[in-house]
Enzyme design. Structure first.
Site, PDB file in Angstrom:
ATOM      1  N   ALA A 172       0.854  -1.196   0.000  1.00  0.00           N
ATOM      2  CA  ALA A 172       0.000   0.000   0.000  1.00  0.00           C
ATOM      3  C   ALA A 172       0.882   1.234   0.000  1.00  0.00           C
ATOM      4  O   ALA A 172       1.968   1.235   0.576  1.00  0.00           O
ATOM      5  CB  ALA A 172      -0.901   0.023   1.221  1.00  0.00           C
ATOM      6  N   ASP A 173       0.396   2.264  -0.647  1.00  0.00           N
ATOM      7  CA  ASP A 173       1.070   3.559  -0.602  1.00  0.00           C
ATOM      8  C   ASP A 173       0.354   4.511   0.330  1.00  0.00           C
ATOM      9  O   ASP A 173       0.982   5.375   0.933  1.00  0.00           O
ATOM     10  CB  ASP A 173       1.169   4.140  -2.020  1.00  0.00           C
ATOM     11  CG  ASP A 173       2.189   3.363  -2.819  1.00  0.00           C
ATOM     12  OD1 ASP A 173       1.839   2.280  -3.317  1.00  0.00           O
ATOM     13  OD2 ASP A 173       3.349   3.816  -2.886  1.00  0.00           O
ATOM     14  N   ARG A 174      -0.973   4.358   0.419  1.00  0.00           N
ATOM     15  CA  ARG A 174      -1.730   5.163   1.362  1.00  0.00           C
ATOM     16  C   ARG A 174      -3.058   4.468   1.625  1.00  0.00           C
ATOM     17  O   ARG A 174      -3.737   4.084   0.677  1.00  0.00           O
ATOM     18  CB  ARG A 174      -1.999   6.577   0.817  1.00  0.00           C
ATOM     19  CG  ARG A 174      -2.488   7.550   1.884  1.00  0.00           C
ATOM     20  CD  ARG A 174      -2.788   8.913   1.309  1.00  0.00           C
ATOM     21  NE  ARG A 174      -1.618   9.581   0.756  1.00  0.00           N
ATOM     22  CZ  ARG A 174      -1.170  10.759   1.186  1.00  0.00           C
ATOM     23  NH1 ARG A 174      -1.748  11.359   2.199  1.00  0.00           N
ATOM     24  NH2 ARG A 174      -0.107  11.325   0.622  1.00  0.00           N
TER      25      ARG A 174
ATOM     26  N   ALA B  56      -4.741   2.945  -1.725  1.00  0.00           N
ATOM     27  CA  ALA B  56      -4.033   3.313  -2.961  1.00  0.00           C
ATOM     28  C   ALA B  56      -2.793   2.449  -3.050  1.00  0.00           C
ATOM     29  O   ALA B  56      -2.014   2.363  -2.092  1.00  0.00           O
ATOM     30  CB  ALA B  56      -3.636   4.787  -2.950  1.00  0.00           C
TER      31      ALA B  56
END
Ligand SMILES: CSC[C@H]1O[C@H](OP(=O)(O)O)[C@H](O)[C@@H]1O
Length: 394
Positions: free
Chosen positions: A265-267, A275
């Site tokens: 995950a990035d966010r 995201a």
């Protein structure tokens, strides 16, 4: 072969970043001595991966400050006047640090780790100024924090691996295959990895039949970087094209025993919308259709409680070259020497859309595995309550 994306030494101060644009064919470390060089490393994706991005941002600030402080102590006349003034003034140092963090935050917009790092370092700086600490003490405190981030990330990844395996194996087969996307291993973190950390833990415990991983167009983090890591660790694995995952899950009725799709995950928004690398969303859809677990693996620092849901997450769009060109190994005349060359695939004149990430709705996510434990949705709920989870773990 080296899986260390980041090599930092405190004394004498040095920071080396593995240039991932050249992997898997060349292992080249590049020295970083300034904030600007750290910014370029992140912007150009020489270093990438949400946790690694945050750590390199922190280390490029502290290495810049350490080298300035070293010159200030040894030969202050070598410094130009504004740096000399800064080293004598906590307020001017604070301005430099604030401007540097703002600049680093401009490098890539989606991974929250970068912005969290800035918040942590700025909080420490402003606290040091309020306590009337000298510039040396402020700089030393930031070095301590940046080093701690490096160590904590590795510890967190090992916990993610442990909790992830416990969750996936909690009922059902103890020998399973899984699918993963992009690169979430040592090359995306300070070591071991998040989703790839779970795969490493499954393998170490003897529970892994096979890890299938996607090439992850257009940047090919899977075929270039995850291949590099899985071959290095001798983990049974198979590279597939992004378009093959549904067919693989459909063939699951035979003998693949694919128990889960595991991604990084990035966010992660407050409600669990996540995201991650472009292509993740469609993996979640096919996992739902084929009744396969869809697991997000990320440190709790990737959870952004300020973001209510996925619609509020900024998605980075990168230039069209990453779609139009691929890195190819070209043989030089009849020698055995090869060189990496960008090879154009589509004809001139094509129009390209190149979002670097997409958002998977919480409804399609089975569980979010963090270093603090595993979060599931309440029975019947379509969203997670990550604020409640984090509060319960603090
Ligand atoms: C543990 S890495 C998390 C995340 O970062 C990668 O993106 P990029 O390679 O563009 O930095 C990918 O989305 C990974 O899942």
């Amino acid at each position: 072969m080296s899986l260390k994306a980041i090599v930092y030494v405190r004394n004498p101060p040095s920071l080396e970043i593995l240039n991932q644009l050249l992997l898997p064919h060349e292992t080249v470390y590049e020295s970083v001595t300034t904030v600007q060089q750290g910014y370029e490393q992140i912007k150009q994706m020489k270093v990438r991966g949400a946790p690694a991005i945050g750590i390199v941002a922190a280390l490029s600030l502290v290495i810049d400050l350490q080298l300035k402080l070293q010159t200030f102590n040894k030969n202050p006349n070598a410094l130009d006047s504004d740096i000399l003034n800064m080293m004598n003034s906590p307020l001017l140092l604070g301005n430099f640090i604030r401007d540097s963090l703002d600049h680093l935050n401009q490098s890539r917009p989606t991974a929250v780790n970068l912005f969290r790092t800035s918040d942590i370092l700025w909080k420490a700086t402003s606290s040091g100024i309020k306590k009337d600490l000298g510039t040396k003490q402020i700089i030393e405190s930031l070095v301590d924090m940046a080093e701690q981030m490096l160590f904590d990330d590795l510890k967190d990844n090992n916990n993610i691996g442990k909790y992830g395996v416990e969750f996936i194996l909690r009922n059902g087969d103890k020998r399973i295959s899984v699918v993963t996307h992009c690169n979430t291993g040592s090359l995306a973190t300070s070591g071991y990895g998040t989703a790839l950390g779970i795969i490493r833990h499954l393998y170490a415990q003897g529970n892994l039949l096979r890890a299938y991983y996607t090439e992850t167009r257009p940047y090919n983090q899977g075929s270039r970087l995850t291949s590099y890591e899985l071959l290095h660790d001798k983990i049974p694995s198979t590279l597939i094209c992004d378009s093959m995952v549904s067919a693989l899950l459909a063939s699951n009725k035979m003998d693949h025993k694919i128990a889960a799709i595991i991604v990084g995950a990035d966010r992660v928004a407050k409600n669990g919308d996540t995201a991650n690398k472009i292509g993740t969303y469609q993996l979640a859809i096919t996992a739902k259709y084929h009744n396969v677990m869809f697991i997000v693996a990320a440190p709790s620092t990737s959870i952004d409680l300020k973001i209510k849901n996925g619609r509020d997450i900024t998605i980075e769009e990168r230039n069209e070259d990453e779609v139009v060109f691929v890195n190819g190994l070209i043989k030089q005349d009849d020698t055995e020497k090869y060189q990496i060359k960008k090879v154009r695939v589509p004809p001139q004149g094509v129009k390209v859309w190149n979002p670097s990430f997409d958002v998977t709705p919480a409804e399609l996510i089975t569980a979010i595995v963090t270093e603090k434990g595993v979060v599931e949705k309440e029975k019947g709920a379509k969203e997670f309550d990550l604020e409640k989870f984090l509060m319960s773990q603090s």
